[in-house]
Design a protein around this motif. Structure first.
Motif, PDB file in Angstrom:
ATOM      1  N   PRO A  57      19.354  -3.459  -4.817  1.00  0.00           N
ATOM      2  CA  PRO A  57      18.466  -2.578  -4.041  1.00  0.00           C
ATOM      3  C   PRO A  57      17.085  -3.208  -3.923  1.00  0.00           C
ATOM      4  CG  PRO A  57      19.469  -1.416  -5.904  1.00  0.00           C
ATOM      5  CD  PRO A  57      19.827  -2.855  -6.045  1.00  0.00           C
ATOM      6  N   PRO A  58      16.435  -2.998  -2.802  1.00  0.00           N
ATOM      7  CA  PRO A  58      15.099  -3.587  -2.645  1.00  0.00           C
ATOM      8  C   PRO A  58      14.123  -2.978  -3.647  1.00  0.00           C
ATOM      9  CG  PRO A  58      15.621  -2.139  -0.799  1.00  0.00           C
ATOM     10  CD  PRO A  58      16.852  -2.236  -1.624  1.00  0.00           C
ATOM     11  N   PRO A  59      13.105  -3.746  -4.032  1.00  0.00           N
ATOM     12  CA  PRO A  59      12.109  -3.187  -4.949  1.00  0.00           C
ATOM     13  C   PRO A  59      11.363  -2.046  -4.273  1.00  0.00           C
ATOM     14  CG  PRO A  59      11.349  -5.272  -4.035  1.00  0.00           C
ATOM     15  CD  PRO A  59      12.760  -5.085  -3.566  1.00  0.00           C
ATOM     16  N   PHE A  61       8.528   0.156  -2.693  1.00  0.00           N
ATOM     17  CA  PHE A  61       7.279  -0.177  -2.001  1.00  0.00           C
ATOM     18  C   PHE A  61       6.633   1.138  -1.594  1.00  0.00           C
ATOM     19  CE2 PHE A  61       4.919  -0.771   1.991  1.00  0.00           C
ATOM     20  CZ  PHE A  61       4.031  -1.764   1.612  1.00  0.00           C
ATOM     21  N   MET A 409      18.253   2.307   3.587  1.00  0.00           N
ATOM     22  CA  MET A 409      17.840   0.898   3.481  1.00  0.00           C
ATOM     23  C   MET A 409      16.974   0.481   4.659  1.00  0.00           C
ATOM     24  SD  MET A 409      18.716  -0.290   0.730  1.00  0.00           S
ATOM     25  CE  MET A 409      19.373   0.819  -0.474  1.00  0.00           C
ATOM     26  N   MET A 410      17.381   0.865   5.873  1.00  0.00           N
ATOM     27  CA  MET A 410      16.601   0.425   7.033  1.00  0.00           C
ATOM     28  C   MET A 410      15.239   1.094   7.078  1.00  0.00           C
ATOM     29  SD  MET A 410      19.193  -0.408  10.125  1.00  0.00           S
ATOM     30  CE  MET A 410      17.907  -1.364  10.901  1.00  0.00           C
ATOM     31  N   VAL A 413      12.835  -0.763   4.606  1.00  0.00           N
ATOM     32  CA  VAL A 413      12.268  -2.053   5.012  1.00  0.00           C
ATOM     33  C   VAL A 413      11.354  -1.891   6.230  1.00  0.00           C
ATOM     34  CG1 VAL A 413      14.079  -2.874   6.560  1.00  0.00           C
ATOM     35  CG2 VAL A 413      12.815  -4.519   5.190  1.00  0.00           C
ATOM     36  N   VAL A 416       7.909  -1.421   4.896  1.00  0.00           N
ATOM     37  CA  VAL A 416       7.274  -2.665   4.446  1.00  0.00           C
ATOM     38  C   VAL A 416       6.797  -3.473   5.653  1.00  0.00           C
ATOM     39  CG1 VAL A 416       7.557  -4.765   3.082  1.00  0.00           C
ATOM     40  CG2 VAL A 416       8.837  -2.705   2.459  1.00  0.00           C
ATOM     41  N   GLN A 417       7.653  -3.574   6.655  1.00  0.00           N
ATOM     42  CA  GLN A 417       7.296  -4.392   7.827  1.00  0.00           C
ATOM     43  C   GLN A 417       6.114  -3.819   8.599  1.00  0.00           C
ATOM     44  OE1 GLN A 417      11.596  -5.175   9.247  1.00  0.00           O
ATOM     45  NE2 GLN A 417      10.452  -6.985   9.826  1.00  0.00           N
ATOM     46  N   TYR A 419       3.554  -2.807   7.438  1.00  0.00           N
ATOM     47  CA  TYR A 419       2.318  -3.239   6.784  1.00  0.00           C
ATOM     48  C   TYR A 419       2.153  -4.750   6.792  1.00  0.00           C
ATOM     49  CZ  TYR A 419       1.261   1.466   5.379  1.00  0.00           C
ATOM     50  OH  TYR A 419       0.920   2.788   5.419  1.00  0.00           O
ATOM     51  N   GLU A 420       2.931  -5.439   7.622  1.00  0.00           N
ATOM     52  CA  GLU A 420       2.896  -6.900   7.591  1.00  0.00           C
ATOM     53  C   GLU A 420       1.706  -7.498   8.336  1.00  0.00           C
ATOM     54  OE1 GLU A 420       6.422  -8.808   8.999  1.00  0.00           O
ATOM     55  OE2 GLU A 420       6.073 -10.560   7.742  1.00  0.00           O
ATOM     56  N   HIS A 421       1.212  -6.798   9.335  1.00  0.00           N
ATOM     57  CA  HIS A 421       0.111  -7.334  10.138  1.00  0.00           C
ATOM     58  C   HIS A 421      -1.080  -6.381  10.043  1.00  0.00           C
ATOM     59  CE1 HIS A 421       2.839 -10.142  12.308  1.00  0.00           C
ATOM     60  NE2 HIS A 421       3.715  -9.190  12.006  1.00  0.00           N
ATOM     61  N   VAL A 422      -2.267  -6.925   9.951  1.00  0.00           N
ATOM     62  CA  VAL A 422      -3.425  -6.031   9.851  1.00  0.00           C
ATOM     63  C   VAL A 422      -3.561  -5.159  11.102  1.00  0.00           C
ATOM     64  CG1 VAL A 422      -4.733  -7.396   8.174  1.00  0.00           C
ATOM     65  CG2 VAL A 422      -5.041  -7.846  10.614  1.00  0.00           C
TER      66      VAL A 422
END
Lengths: 507, 453
Positions: A57-59, A61, A409-410, A413, A416-417, A419-422
């Protein structure tokens, strides 16, 4: 470049657990005590890949909550520091959008935002654009259904001069009459062009039919040809004065900037911006029940089109309802992923389309569930039938256990994604602020989305995705699609609309 | 190991000198290490632990320019077929296993390359690598007519949706045919024709796989939150035993000289489409990606049409009020690039007038250097875009493979950026004069149905 699929058209969800079992290359078990010696069979060659790896499982976040504080002139500030790269994204968020356009003046909030960077402070439109480019920055102002805003992206070392330009745009727009004339003409031409784009037309017609063209969410954000013709510069100025005010604004900052740096920049650049004495305008509320909350079939003729654009809409949750995040998660399995039911059915199973999907638009005082696909004209009837059937089965039978896992699951993630770009983070937080959601909203929503059970998801699937009261909009060649639609059981008699969302007589 | 490892300080080291008059910038780099497997496959690892995400990008050196006659659209159709399953991962399983564990994927095909990318939570990396290795190892021989037919229909609908039923979408079909002569590898559009897509056979697919989907023709990037030693071991386990027949030979562009346009005249055509406003598109053959002049043309595209202060916007939209919108862009390719100017007319404005106004601006660009202020401005815009593109793991993985494919090393970010920093006003003028000739170009008009003169 040509892609496997177009993400926004996308839409995808899941197949059943049984199919997930998959095949692996098997080695035969050794025979027990052979009756007589036989020549040894060559050992089955080991699979160099081995069995499919298990995925842990993903950590966890938890979306970080921004620090919240106020400035001297009454603006709210949300700051999320991130120092990995020397860049900063700012989103100035105001809680007024096209839902607050006065009746008959659809597009007013949008036109107002668009005028902000057409000259501001000491600079005309071109000088302002040059100054922004000189800093390597990007700056744009626009409006959505429930918000208006200005966004800025800049490298940290140019933050201070960029802040001055941002403050000019937000607080000192010129609203020059010459610029307005040009902007209005470009706007009108774009609205004319929109009538030729099947996806845009489907969206305009579906919103008008679902919410009622005279209701807050019933017209496009950028208005219609009829409403744009009514809007003048005086109306734009009044709308700005009533709604663009510091006590209504949230400044979202994400990136390589500290609270001390940000406060100093804001106090310097925005000091002169004061709220008027009058109370801010009330946010418009739509009629209690969406007008279109009954089954309808609407056809917009697009003669000779090689495809039909199919859009199916029904009411959904508002953004503040707890069900909004659950519907968002449940949507993944119906039409919000590549392996969703709709995409696998229409695209992978039948090849009728390049993609099929669905989405949830939760707005301040209304919500929309939308299913869509562009299908080969000759498959229009089959595709409508399949979309309605897929949604009905989903709503009545609920999610499979595999879908429950998939959506968890989707959804994880996706957070998380986001928050990938400011810039995408600033936009996300700016939307929350404009909608009146707390700074902790994303963390709370992620937790609620993640902990939803099958029973929770089945309940929202039943409540929001059943198509019995849905509006089906087809933009395609009327002569070819009408006979096909007549064969789809349960569809009401067709109504005919023009590309601007108005009913018209059949051709 | 062929590459070098950079000190990890954040994701990349960047401190750009983006204000007029400041000293030159410091370096920019994407931290990475390069390995070569025994079968010739390139492996590039780029660590970044800022979010628990990982991206995989597998790039194959094959695109639409490698296609056989009467098989246009095949490289892209094949890209769709790469998801159709093997013994280990049957049809549908690739997407299903990935999405059910939080991953997602997509792929794209250009004239020059086919790129597959996956992204997901850090824990999914073993599965992503296993699935990519599985299809490279086994997909081709297991192809069936049923699989080909299914994706053939999807791709034909992709052609309809993105081209035939989208305003101005047919330009992308017709422009390459007008710009490059028959027989040129860029002559046909990437998505191909309905007729050729219909004609593709299972044998074609198997042969295409056997020829181009070879480990020595592939480069694998892993970017994001992972342990490099353990990941490299796993990559070796999964990929190194895939046999190679050696890297296939790139057919390049037989009979077409590099460094010169094959266009010798003005080629004109008018298309009818379901559109409201007429449009003029002008196109030229220009220097290939990273060749001298390519970076200058990127900058010139910005000078001409990057934002409101650009020359074409200012002249045609803002001052003369004859155009609705403008665009100008250098589209870089491995064999050659194309520079495209597009202008949408306002209602009632004759396209002749639009063309004259564009020509006046192009003539100015050919004869007079851009101003110092313009040069600084467009350099700053291009440099900031450059840094912003490196922010996400997926984009970084893709860019590393782009450098690997185009210049033979992923370690090229700094040199790429240098092209823009070093560009001069007169260099831009000279490139415009040499390549954007008024007497050797394509002029394509799009007009509303029934309005063709």
């Amino acid at each position: 470049m040509t892609f496997k699929y177009v993400k926004h058209a996308l839409l995808l969800a899941t197949v059943l657990a049984a199919a997930c079992g998959g095949e692996t290359v098997e080695t035969k078990p050794p025979a027990v005590a052979p009756p007589k010696p036989v020549p040894a069979a060559p050992a089955a060659e080991a699979d160099p890949l081995g069995p499919r790896p298990n995925v842990d499982p993903p950590p966890p976040f938890t979306p970080p909550a921004p620090a919240v504080f106020r400035t001297a002139n009454g603006m709210t500030v949300w700051l999320l520091e991130r120092h990995a790269l020397p860049m900063v994204a700012i989103d100035v968020a105001l809680p007024i959008g096209s839902a607050s356009d006065p009746a008959g003046e659809g597009g007013l909030a949008w036109a107002t935002a668009n005028m902000l960077d057409e000259g501001a402070g000491s600079r005309g439109a071109l000088e302002l654009a040059r100054a922004v480019d000189q800093l390597g920055a990007s700056l744009s102002a626009t409006a959505g259904t429930d918000r208006s805003g200005v966004s800025l992206f800049v490298l940290k070392r140019n933050l201070a001069p960029a802040f001055d330009l941002l403050a000019d745009v937000v607080t000192r727009p010129r609203f020059d009459a010459t610029e307005w004339k040009r902007v209005h003409e470009l706007w009108t031409n774009d609205l004319k062009s929109r009538t030729r784009d099947p996806r845009a037309v489907a969206s305009v017609v579906a919103s008008a039919a679902l919410h009622g063209a005279d209701q807050p969410y019933g017209h496009p954000v950028s208005g219609t040809l009829a409403s744009a013709a009514k809007i003048d510069l005086a109306r734009v100025k009044r709308f700005y004065q009533a709604n663009w005010r510091p006590d209504q604004a949230t400044i979202v900052a994400v990136g390589d900037v500290t609270r001390a740096e940000l406060t100093a920049a804001l106090d310097k650049a925005f000091a002169g911006w004061k709220a008027p004495a009058a109370a801010p305008a009330a946010k418009a509320a739509p009629a209690a029940e969406p007008k279109g909350a009954r089954s309808r079939l609407i056809v917009v003729d697009r003669a000779d089109a090689p495809q039909s654009q199919i859009t199916i809409v029904r009411p959904g949750p508002t953004v503040s309802e707890p069900d909004a995040v659950l519907a968002d998660r449940a949507n993944i399995a119906l039409g919000g992923s590549f392996t969703s039911r709709l995409n696998l059915d229409l695209r992978e199973e039948h090849g009728w389309t390049y993609g099929a999907g669905s989405r949830v638009s939760a707005m301040r005082q209304a919500g929309t569930i939308g299913l869509s696909s562009a299908v080969h004209t000759e498959n229009t009837g089959d595709a409508v039938k399949a979309m309605l059937n897929d949604a009905e089965v989903y709503a009545t039978k609920g999610l499979t256990p595999a879908e429950v896992d998939l959506t968890r699951m989707m959804a994880r993630v996706d957070v998380v994604q986001a928050y990938e770009h400011v810039s995408s983070t600033a936009t996300l937080l700016g939307n929350d602020a404009a909608l009146g959601l707390p700074a902790t909203y994303e963390a709370e929503a992620a937790l609620r989305r993640d902990s939803a059970t099958k029973a929770d998801l089945d309940r929202v699937a039943q409540r929001y995705f059943h198509p019995k009261d849905a509006i089906v909009v087809i933009v395609g060649p009327q002569a070819k699609v009408l006979p096909q639609l007549a064969q789809v059981e349960g569809l009401p008699k067709p109504e005919f609309f023009d590309a601007e969302g108005n009913p018209r007589a059949a051709k | 190991m062929l590459g070098k490892r950079f000190a990890l300080q954040g994701v990349l080291v960047a401190a750009l000198g983006l204000v007029t008059g400041t000293a030159a910038a410091d370096g920019i780099s994407i931290p990475h290490a390069v390995h070569k497997l025994k079968n010739g496959m390139t492996v590039i690892l780029s660590e970044d632990h800022s979010l628990p995400l990982v991206a995989v990008n597998v790039s194959y050196n094959v695109g639409s320019r490698f296609e056989a006659p009467k098989r246009t659209g095949f490289a892209h159709l094949f890209e769709h077929l790469m998801f159709m399953g093997t013994k280990r991962a049957p049809t549908g399983a690739f997407d299903q296993w990935m999405e059910s564990t939080g991953g997602s994927n997509n792929a794209w095909t250009s004239e020059d390359r086919t790129d597959y990318f996956d992204v997901g939570p850090k824990t999914i990396l073993p599965l992503l690598l296993w699935l990519e290795a599985d299809r490279l190892r086994d997909l081709g021989p297991l192809m069936t007519k049923k699989k080909v037919d299914a994706q053939r229909e999807v791709v034909r609908n992709e052609r309809r949706q993105t081209g035939e039923n989208t305003p101005y979408g047919k330009v992308e079909f017709r422009l390459p045919e007008l710009l490059y002569p028959e027989g040129h590898p860029y002559h046909h559009p990437v998505i191909g024709s309905h007729e050729d897509l219909e004609a593709a056979t299972v044998e074609d697919v198997k042969e295409f796989f056997a020829t181009w989907y070879d480990p020595a023709n592939a480069s694998l990037v892993v970017a994001g939150d992972f342990g490099p030693a353990e990941t490299l071991d796993r990559i070796k386990t999964y990929f190194e035993s895939i046999p190679s027949r050696g890297a296939p030979k790139d057919p390049k562009s037989p009979g077409f000289p590099e460094g010169a346009s094959s266009l010798k005249t003005v080629v004109r055509e008018t298309l009818e489409d379901e559109v409201e406003l007429p449009k003029v598109i002008m196109a030229w053959q220009t220097p290939k990606h990273f060749a001298p002049g390519d970076g200058e043309l990127d900058l010139l595209g910005n000078v001409l049409a990057g934002g409101k202060a650009s020359r074409l916007y200012k002249a045609l939209v803002y001052e003369q009020k004859i155009a609705q919108s403008v665009e100008a862009v250098q589209q870089s390719g491995t064999l050659g690039s194309r520079f495209v100017v597009g202008v949408l007319a306002r209602p009632g404005v004759p396209l002749e007038r639009i063309e004259k106004a564009i020509d006046a601006e192009l003539q100015r660009a050919r004869t007079k250097p851009v101003s110092a202020e313009e040069l600084t401005r467009v350099k700053n815009v291009v440099e900031t875009d450059f840094v912003a593109r490196l922010e996400g793991v997926q984009q970084r993985a893709s860019i590393l493979n782009m450098y690997q494919a185009e210049v033979g090393t992923p370690d090229y970010a700094e040199r790429d950026l240098e092209r823009y920093r070093k560009a001069t006003a007169d260099g831009i003028r000279a490139v415009a004069e040499q390549w954007l000739r008024p007497d050797a170009r394509v002029i394509l008009r799009v007009v509303p149905k029934g309005k063709k003169p």
